[in-house]
Design a protein around this motif. Structure first.
Motif, PDB file in Angstrom:
ATOM      1  N   ARG A   1       0.185  -1.029   5.813  1.00  0.00           N
ATOM      2  CA  ARG A   1      -0.060  -1.223   7.572  1.00  0.00           C
ATOM      3  C   ARG A   1       0.525  -2.482   8.125  1.00  0.00           C
ATOM      4  O   ARG A   1       0.429  -3.626   7.470  1.00  0.00           O
ATOM      5  N   LYS A   2       1.270  -2.350   9.213  1.00  0.00           N
ATOM      6  CA  LYS A   2       1.824  -3.521   9.659  1.00  0.00           C
ATOM      7  C   LYS A   2       0.747  -4.546  10.379  1.00  0.00           C
ATOM      8  O   LYS A   2      -0.363  -4.024  10.696  1.00  0.00           O
ATOM      9  N   GLU A   3       0.937  -5.889  10.225  1.00  0.00           N
ATOM     10  CA  GLU A   3       0.175  -6.721  10.838  1.00  0.00           C
ATOM     11  C   GLU A   3      -0.273  -6.606  12.201  1.00  0.00           C
ATOM     12  O   GLU A   3      -1.500  -6.791  12.510  1.00  0.00           O
ATOM     13  N   VAL A   4       0.842  -6.253  13.030  1.00  0.00           N
ATOM     14  CA  VAL A   4       0.379  -6.058  14.541  1.00  0.00           C
ATOM     15  C   VAL A   4       1.136  -4.903  14.924  1.00  0.00           C
ATOM     16  O   VAL A   4       2.426  -4.511  14.772  1.00  0.00           O
ATOM     17  N   GLU A   5       0.470  -3.992  15.530  1.00  0.00           N
ATOM     18  CA  GLU A   5       0.977  -2.553  15.899  1.00  0.00           C
ATOM     19  C   GLU A   5       0.856  -2.278  17.370  1.00  0.00           C
ATOM     20  O   GLU A   5      -0.312  -2.360  17.810  1.00  0.00           O
ATOM     21  N   ALA A  29      -8.449 -13.405  10.671  1.00  0.00           N
ATOM     22  CA  ALA A  29      -8.214 -14.895  11.090  1.00  0.00           C
ATOM     23  C   ALA A  29      -7.464 -15.229  12.190  1.00  0.00           C
ATOM     24  O   ALA A  29      -7.169 -16.476  12.320  1.00  0.00           O
ATOM     25  N   SER A  30      -6.807 -14.243  12.670  1.00  0.00           N
ATOM     26  CA  SER A  30      -5.907 -14.847  13.877  1.00  0.00           C
ATOM     27  C   SER A  30      -6.478 -15.412  14.908  1.00  0.00           C
ATOM     28  O   SER A  30      -7.809 -15.241  15.250  1.00  0.00           O
ATOM     29  N   GLN A  31      -5.873 -16.103  15.396  1.00  0.00           N
ATOM     30  CA  GLN A  31      -6.326 -17.124  16.348  1.00  0.00           C
ATOM     31  C   GLN A  31      -6.099 -17.151  17.774  1.00  0.00           C
ATOM     32  O   GLN A  31      -7.019 -17.419  18.640  1.00  0.00           O
ATOM     33  N   SER A  32      -5.099 -16.802  18.382  1.00  0.00           N
ATOM     34  CA  SER A  32      -4.586 -16.824  19.616  1.00  0.00           C
ATOM     35  C   SER A  32      -3.631 -15.660  19.748  1.00  0.00           C
ATOM     36  O   SER A  32      -3.195 -15.254  18.924  1.00  0.00           O
ATOM     37  N   PHE A  33      -3.622 -15.175  21.061  1.00  0.00           N
ATOM     38  CA  PHE A  33      -3.107 -13.933  21.575  1.00  0.00           C
ATOM     39  C   PHE A  33      -2.278 -14.049  22.818  1.00  0.00           C
ATOM     40  O   PHE A  33      -3.134 -14.552  23.774  1.00  0.00           O
ATOM     41  N   PHE A  34      -0.935 -13.225  22.767  1.00  0.00           N
ATOM     42  CA  PHE A  34      -0.577 -13.361  24.129  1.00  0.00           C
ATOM     43  C   PHE A  34       0.145 -11.890  24.330  1.00  0.00           C
ATOM     44  O   PHE A  34       0.571 -11.087  23.435  1.00  0.00           O
ATOM     45  N   LEU A  64      -9.525  -9.030  24.978  1.00  0.00           N
ATOM     46  CA  LEU A  64      -9.720  -9.006  23.548  1.00  0.00           C
ATOM     47  C   LEU A  64     -10.826  -8.840  22.844  1.00  0.00           C
ATOM     48  O   LEU A  64     -11.736  -9.037  23.359  1.00  0.00           O
ATOM     49  N   ASN A  65     -10.555  -7.861  21.912  1.00  0.00           N
ATOM     50  CA  ASN A  65     -11.907  -7.363  21.095  1.00  0.00           C
ATOM     51  C   ASN A  65     -11.642  -7.708  19.654  1.00  0.00           C
ATOM     52  O   ASN A  65     -11.065  -6.875  18.955  1.00  0.00           O
ATOM     53  N   ARG A  66     -12.399  -8.768  19.318  1.00  0.00           N
ATOM     54  CA  ARG A  66     -12.364  -9.224  18.015  1.00  0.00           C
ATOM     55  C   ARG A  66     -13.080  -8.272  16.979  1.00  0.00           C
ATOM     56  O   ARG A  66     -12.452  -8.279  15.647  1.00  0.00           O
ATOM     57  N   ALA A  67     -14.016  -7.616  17.453  1.00  0.00           N
ATOM     58  CA  ALA A  67     -14.648  -6.920  16.358  1.00  0.00           C
ATOM     59  C   ALA A  67     -13.601  -5.591  16.024  1.00  0.00           C
ATOM     60  O   ALA A  67     -13.798  -5.226  14.739  1.00  0.00           O
ATOM     61  N   SER A  68     -12.907  -5.113  16.849  1.00  0.00           N
ATOM     62  CA  SER A  68     -12.231  -4.025  16.467  1.00  0.00           C
ATOM     63  C   SER A  68     -10.687  -4.359  16.331  1.00  0.00           C
ATOM     64  O   SER A  68      -9.746  -3.753  15.995  1.00  0.00           O
ATOM     65  N   GLN A  69     -10.686  -5.584  16.448  1.00  0.00           N
ATOM     66  CA  GLN A  69      -9.298  -6.341  16.265  1.00  0.00           C
ATOM     67  C   GLN A  69      -7.988  -5.602  17.213  1.00  0.00           C
ATOM     68  O   GLN A  69      -7.133  -5.057  16.457  1.00  0.00           O
ATOM     69  N   TYR A  70      -8.212  -5.810  18.390  1.00  0.00           N
ATOM     70  CA  TYR A  70      -7.119  -5.378  19.344  1.00  0.00           C
ATOM     71  C   TYR A  70      -7.172  -5.941  20.444  1.00  0.00           C
ATOM     72  O   TYR A  70      -8.236  -6.743  20.826  1.00  0.00           O
ATOM     73  N   VAL A  90       0.592 -12.215  18.147  1.00  0.00           N
ATOM     74  CA  VAL A  90      -0.808 -12.682  17.386  1.00  0.00           C
ATOM     75  C   VAL A  90      -0.514 -14.012  16.545  1.00  0.00           C
ATOM     76  O   VAL A  90       0.232 -13.982  15.753  1.00  0.00           O
ATOM     77  N   ASN A  91      -1.221 -15.073  16.781  1.00  0.00           N
ATOM     78  CA  ASN A  91      -1.025 -16.075  16.025  1.00  0.00           C
ATOM     79  C   ASN A  91      -2.134 -16.378  14.921  1.00  0.00           C
ATOM     80  O   ASN A  91      -3.153 -16.155  15.080  1.00  0.00           O
ATOM     81  N   LEU A  92      -1.394 -16.370  13.548  1.00  0.00           N
ATOM     82  CA  LEU A  92      -2.482 -16.786  12.514  1.00  0.00           C
ATOM     83  C   LEU A  92      -2.327 -18.266  12.385  1.00  0.00           C
ATOM     84  O   LEU A  92      -1.349 -19.058  12.271  1.00  0.00           O
ATOM     85  N   SER A  93      -3.395 -18.782  12.169  1.00  0.00           N
ATOM     86  CA  SER A  93      -3.262 -20.235  12.034  1.00  0.00           C
ATOM     87  C   SER A  93      -3.423 -20.179  10.436  1.00  0.00           C
ATOM     88  O   SER A  93      -4.480 -20.276   9.738  1.00  0.00           O
ATOM     89  N   GLY A  94      -2.418 -21.141  10.106  1.00  0.00           N
ATOM     90  CA  GLY A  94      -2.306 -21.649   8.860  1.00  0.00           C
ATOM     91  C   GLY A  94      -1.776 -23.267   8.810  1.00  0.00           C
ATOM     92  O   GLY A  94      -0.783 -23.351   8.027  1.00  0.00           O
ATOM     93  N   GLY A  95      -2.581 -23.973   9.100  1.00  0.00           N
ATOM     94  CA  GLY A  95      -1.784 -25.269   9.365  1.00  0.00           C
ATOM     95  C   GLY A  95      -1.108 -25.363  10.693  1.00  0.00           C
ATOM     96  O   GLY A  95      -1.623 -26.084  11.683  1.00  0.00           O
ATOM     97  N   SER A  96      -0.214 -24.616  10.913  1.00  0.00           N
ATOM     98  CA  SER A  96       0.350 -24.467  12.446  1.00  0.00           C
ATOM     99  C   SER A  96       0.370 -23.120  12.569  1.00  0.00           C
ATOM    100  O   SER A  96       0.046 -22.251  11.807  1.00  0.00           O
TER     101      SER A  96
END
Lengths: 111, 115
Positions: A1-5, A29-34, A64-70, A90-96
């Motif tokens: 499954r792709k990370e962002v679809e 764990a995605s942090q910010s969205f654009f 943003l719907n975090r529960a359903s991840q969209y 979608v930004n995943l935080s991993g240090g940066s």
């Protein structure tokens, strides 16, 4: 499954219509969205950030719907000039932040 | 908003030559920049992540010896396409990431045509 679809479309709508796009993400764990807009043969440009409480900018509403991840983008009263490809990021935080792009949804607004 | 400048916007070169593309963040410091390529009517494809002061991280399938990335300062990253071939013809775009929000700011893109 792709990370962002995203549904690639194209979405073909008449002027004045309301259209909505969704973008699903797989990592909770995605942090910010654009949402970005890309016109043909041009670079992507930021349309709007997506906040947890939802946000609106004129005819555009992002949610943003975090529960359903969209995340979603709603465009009201479509204009011909809205024709473009809409990318969600979608930004995943991993240090940066680590940005992941959807493939984009093509919108065509016709007279 | 923040500005990222990319240069040149268009370049035409002969096969076998090398082409350098510059990406500058004009009003903020970018520890991380990204390089993408995009074929007509296709989605952006991430090529590599450029980190200031360290080696770039390349995506799978991207040849690091062919696409040389240098990020020597907090405001400049360069991509050099070495020994260019016609199949390297594409639209190359850079982006710089704002530290606090993770927002991406894109350069205007560079359209490379290799004859």
């Amino acid at each position: 499954r792709k990370e962002v679809e995203q549904d690639p479309g194209p979405f073909n709508v008449p002027e004045g219509a309301t259209v909505a796009f969704n973008c699903t993400y797989s990592n909770s764990a995605s942090q910010s969205f654009f949402w970005y807009r890309q016109d043909c043969r041009k670079e992507p440009k930021l349309l709007m950030s997506v906040y947890s409480s939802g946000n609106e900018d004129g005819r555009f509403t992002a949610q943003l719907n975090r529960a359903s991840q969209y995340i979603s983008l709603l465009i009201r009263d479509s204009k011909l000039s809205d024709s473009a490809t809409y990318l969600c990021v979608v930004n995943l935080s991993g240090g940066s932040y680590i940005p992941t792009f959807g493939r984009g949804t093509s919108l065509i607004v016709h007279p | 908003g923040a500005v990222v400048s990319q240069h040149p916007s268009r370049v035409i070169c002969k096969s076998g030559t090398s082409v350098k593309i510059e990406c500058r963040s004009l009003d903020f410091q970018a520890t991380t920049m990204f390089w993408y390529r995009q074929f007509p009517k296709k989605s952006l494809m991430l090529m590599a992540t450029s980190n200031e002061g360290s080696k770039a991280t390349y995506e799978q399938g991207v040849e690091k010896d062919k696409f040389l990335i240098n990020h020597a300062s907090l405001t400049l990253s360069t991509l050099t396409v070495t020994s260019a071939h016609p199949e390297d013809s594409s639209f190359y775009i850079c982006s710089a990431q704002a530290g606090l929000t993770g927002e991406l700011f894109f350069g205007e893109g560079s359209r490379l045509t290799v004859l």
